[in-house]
Enzyme design. Sequence first.
Site, PDB file in Angstrom:
ATOM      1  N   HIS A 352       1.963   0.016  -2.091  1.00  0.00           N
ATOM      2  CA  HIS A 352       3.404   0.199  -2.144  1.00  0.00           C
ATOM      3  C   HIS A 352       3.981  -0.067  -0.757  1.00  0.00           C
ATOM      4  O   HIS A 352       3.779   0.736   0.165  1.00  0.00           O
ATOM      5  CB  HIS A 352       3.752   1.626  -2.582  1.00  0.00           C
ATOM      6  CG  HIS A 352       3.445   1.916  -4.012  1.00  0.00           C
ATOM      7  ND1 HIS A 352       3.080   3.174  -4.460  1.00  0.00           N
ATOM      8  CD2 HIS A 352       3.439   1.123  -5.105  1.00  0.00           C
ATOM      9  CE1 HIS A 352       2.876   3.125  -5.765  1.00  0.00           C
ATOM     10  NE2 HIS A 352       3.077   1.889  -6.180  1.00  0.00           N
ATOM     11  N   TYR A 545       0.792   4.305   2.003  1.00  0.00           N
ATOM     12  CA  TYR A 545      -0.529   4.970   1.979  1.00  0.00           C
ATOM     13  C   TYR A 545      -1.158   4.941   0.591  1.00  0.00           C
ATOM     14  O   TYR A 545      -1.874   5.856   0.223  1.00  0.00           O
ATOM     15  CB  TYR A 545      -0.449   6.410   2.498  1.00  0.00           C
ATOM     16  CG  TYR A 545       0.511   6.594   3.641  1.00  0.00           C
ATOM     17  CD1 TYR A 545       0.347   5.872   4.824  1.00  0.00           C
ATOM     18  CD2 TYR A 545       1.593   7.458   3.543  1.00  0.00           C
ATOM     19  CE1 TYR A 545       1.257   6.012   5.873  1.00  0.00           C
ATOM     20  CE2 TYR A 545       2.496   7.601   4.585  1.00  0.00           C
ATOM     21  CZ  TYR A 545       2.322   6.874   5.746  1.00  0.00           C
ATOM     22  OH  TYR A 545       3.219   7.016   6.769  1.00  0.00           O
ATOM     23  N   HIS A 546      -0.895   3.858  -0.168  1.00  0.00           N
ATOM     24  CA  HIS A 546      -1.394   3.787  -1.538  1.00  0.00           C
ATOM     25  C   HIS A 546      -2.197   2.510  -1.800  1.00  0.00           C
ATOM     26  O   HIS A 546      -1.943   1.807  -2.784  1.00  0.00           O
ATOM     27  CB  HIS A 546      -0.226   3.859  -2.527  1.00  0.00           C
ATOM     28  CG  HIS A 546       0.610   5.085  -2.384  1.00  0.00           C
ATOM     29  ND1 HIS A 546       1.922   5.156  -2.806  1.00  0.00           N
ATOM     30  CD2 HIS A 546       0.323   6.314  -1.866  1.00  0.00           C
ATOM     31  CE1 HIS A 546       2.404   6.362  -2.562  1.00  0.00           C
ATOM     32  NE2 HIS A 546       1.446   7.081  -1.984  1.00  0.00           N
ATOM     33  N   PRO A 547      -3.178   2.173  -0.968  1.00  0.00           N
ATOM     34  CA  PRO A 547      -3.982   0.981  -1.255  1.00  0.00           C
ATOM     35  C   PRO A 547      -4.808   1.177  -2.521  1.00  0.00           C
ATOM     36  O   PRO A 547      -5.327   2.264  -2.774  1.00  0.00           O
ATOM     37  CB  PRO A 547      -4.865   0.837  -0.021  1.00  0.00           C
ATOM     38  CG  PRO A 547      -4.964   2.220   0.536  1.00  0.00           C
ATOM     39  CD  PRO A 547      -3.636   2.859   0.245  1.00  0.00           C
TER      40      PRO A 547
END
Length: 611
Positions: A352, A545-547
Amino acid sequence: MNQTCTFNFTSTSPQLTAAIRSLTPLILMNCQILGSYPADKSSYVYQQSYSEYDFIIVGAGSAGSTIAGRLSEIPAWKVLLIEAGTDPPINSDIPFLYPTLRHSAYDWNYTTEVTGDTCLAFPGNRCTWPRGKALGGSSSINTLVAIRGNPRDYDYWESLGNPGWGYKHVLKYFKKLERLRVSKYKDEAAHGYSGKVFEELSTNKTVYDITEAKNYIANFATKFGYKIVEDINAHNQAGITFIPCTLRNNVRWNTAKAYLEHAKDRRNLTLMKGTMVTKILINDRNKAYGVEVCKNGKYKRIYCRKEVIVSAGAINSPQLLMLSGIGPQNHLSKFKIKVKQNLCVGCNLRDHLSVHSYIGAIQLESYKKNLDISYILKQYLIKRSDIGTGFDTCLFFNTTGYQSDYPNIQVTYTILPMSTSVRSIYEKVREMKPSIKKETSAFTKDDPLFQMDVALLKPKSQGRIFLNSRDPFEHPKIFTGYLTEKDDLYALIEALRVTDTLVRSKAFKQYGTMQSIPILRCLLQVPYSDKYYECLIRHFGTTKYHPAGTCKMGPSKDPDAVVSSELKVHGIQGMRVADASIMPQVPNANLNIPVIMIGEKVSDMIKKDWS
């Protein structure tokens, strides 16, 4: 109690560091505020001439801790959980101190590769990607947000050829993991009350009156036709919502506490801390039969009777698979790694992209208290009075139809008090180039700070994880792929135009003043033009912080798929991957809760296969 009692705090301000450290005795008295962790058994394992377990789990993060807790419920199964990090420090327990864990020993400290057209406001034109390196993984350093995602996300996963992953199937596991003590929601059937993960709305035990801030944002948004979503984890997602958090009694509730505390005395569960898994052992018949580990420079092989389960996250999991010979043949050949299975490991990287482009002053009386951080921390340790994480409210909408019930944009609102010492902690979240920071430093010196982050929830752009070398201790290369698809750029431009309309409205100005961050290079563009917004996006766009997605779940005919719908690695026996890396597409969520759901679901799959 087995939890290591440590408190680690550093700041660029000597005065702030001194103020915090003066409270160290009180902090240490509060060690193990809530919950404890299993003891480290790595010395015991190393002393054994031959070590063999039924299941070996790599990574004690959001998925790994869940799986270890669930599989060890079967007394006959010997379960080994291996974690590269150690116990989280006490500042992990305190919600508002999460920024102090950035660039610490509890963070993998990843940075992205330079592309020249994104991350331009950050040092070296690289974005930092924090990832938790501790028991609980990123659930021990994140912002505690507990959002499941949109039901359509999971129906889409299933439509790609992944039976059992539709919302009607995964809802069972969202409910299973959840522990609401008292239902605050009308749709009680959508929630669980006996799971492991506590969820609470941001507490009222604060030194600031966050109710005033919440009411302000809600009233402001509803004036523009956005609905108040009382239950973001039910069915409707479009509108303004108050964020539930992984809290218990105003203390962070990470997955290690949730799933390992009650399991720590089980004789069939062994935990190795501070131990790096360097390779999955795979024989000539393509069966995983163990792992190679390293601790303090000493290597050891540990063997497995049933399965190796890799839950090291969207960056570490593909790196470990490639080091073990599972990955793109052309890439592995460059490092002279023998290819066991030619799969597109590291492909399909999704994240994101979040644009931190609005900042301003806001007139909220309760936030005008200039309280020193040492006072706030003391109140927390004595009364559990917090200042919150700052992330208490967010807005979901769709740029193609603002009333659509399937949002593609999430706007997160952050309100910080006047306190200089509080702001200095939160500066660790946004570490911009000194020149950029200087241009923005004149804002809101004497008023509470209001920030907006605009995140793209449905990116079409894909990045890639590549090995840097054969050395497992060397970080892999992260190519974000941000904005490689023009549709992503257009969606964010439209989202910034919408939010700009909101903050420049009379309804907002009666409470404060706000504007896009005015860096000179963007002001050279026509204000509020596409080029102006594009400049802001390319400078301030960074990770939410959403890999996810780097070991994609899908049928074997999918050229990018790495694991099946049962999360078994295609072409390899006795091996699964279970973490955010298996997501075909990133959901409309902060990923902690969806990853725990994955851990719960795969645990049932494993029990069914081996029962």
